[in-house]
Design an enzyme around this catalytic site. Structure first.
Site, short mmCIF file in Angstrom:
data_model
loop_
_atom_site.label_atom_id
_atom_site.label_comp_id
_atom_site.label_asym_id
_atom_site.label_seq_id
_atom_site.Cartn_x
_atom_site.Cartn_y
_atom_site.Cartn_z
N CYS A 73 31.68 -5.07 27.24
CA CYS A 73 30.95 -5.33 26.35
C CYS A 73 31.27 -4.50 25.05
O CYS A 73 31.50 -4.97 24.24
CB CYS A 73 29.49 -5.22 26.85
SG CYS A 73 28.98 -3.50 27.03
N HIS A 125 24.63 -1.66 27.59
CA HIS A 125 25.20 -2.86 27.05
C HIS A 125 25.10 -3.21 25.50
O HIS A 125 24.08 -2.68 24.91
CB HIS A 125 24.40 -4.06 27.83
CG HIS A 125 25.08 -5.28 27.50
ND1 HIS A 125 26.35 -5.85 28.30
CD2 HIS A 125 24.54 -6.52 26.76
CE1 HIS A 125 26.56 -6.98 27.70
NE2 HIS A 125 25.49 -7.29 26.94
N GLN A 137 28.88 -12.37 23.74
CA GLN A 137 28.93 -11.20 24.67
C GLN A 137 29.72 -11.17 26.11
O GLN A 137 30.29 -12.35 26.27
CB GLN A 137 27.62 -10.35 25.30
CG GLN A 137 27.03 -11.67 26.32
CD GLN A 137 25.67 -11.12 26.92
OE1 GLN A 137 25.35 -10.00 26.47
NE2 GLN A 137 24.79 -11.98 27.23
#
Length: 166
Positions: A73, A125, A137
């Site tokens: 990410c 994240h 993402q």
């Protein structure tokens, strides 16, 4: 006497010219907020478009910065934003310290969303808000770079902060 008067008038004229020059130069540095906002929106659109070019690129935890064969990410976010002059640290926890805080209800395209998906009190994240309740993402092997719903998702339920870094 005329010479002295001429010198005084000359000095006053120079003072007026310098004052006007400083005032004019200073006003050139100020740009209307609407122009800046339009530029931010344009950059956000470019970032999102660039990110979408990597749809389906595999997820790999700890993927090296700067490579495009696989992302995690934060390497994905770092890579895409760097293309448009926004330098971010490698990890999501450090990325969350950059930019200006944004309330969840005020998210706009290009804002970064940070979550604590394993609920251990640490950001782990990051995703890119692309508007209409969606994020761009990458988050799991087998999924890779994708577009997901934000509202009601794990990323929404474990939301920690959002940042405007543009």
């Amino acid at each position: 006497m005329t010479n002295t008067t001429n010198k005084r008038v000359g000095k006053k004229m120079i003072g007026v010219v310098l004052s006007l020059s400083v005032a004019f130069a200073g006003s050139m540095l100020l740009t209307p907020k609407t122009t800046h906002a339009a530029t931010d929106a344009q950059v956000a659109s470019k970032i999102i478009a660039k990110g979408k070019q990597y749809m389906g690129t595999p997820y790999r935890f700890g993927a090296k910065a700067g490579i495009t064969s696989a992302f995690d990410c934060s390497s994905f976010v770092q890579y895409i934003y760097k293309k448009y002059g926004v330098n971010l640290p490698r990890g999501s926890k450090d990325q969350a310290k950059r930019g200006v805080k944004v309330l969840k209800k005020n998210l706009k395209k290009g804002d970064l969303i940070f979550s604590d998906t394993n609920r251990d009190g640490k950001i782990n994240h990051v995703s890119i808000y692309i508007g209409n309740g969606k994020v761009l993402q990458t988050y799991r092997v087998g999924i890779g770079v994708t577009i997901s719903n934000f509202k009601g998702s794990i990323w929404d339920r474990t939301f920690v902060t959002a940042r405007d870094v543009i």
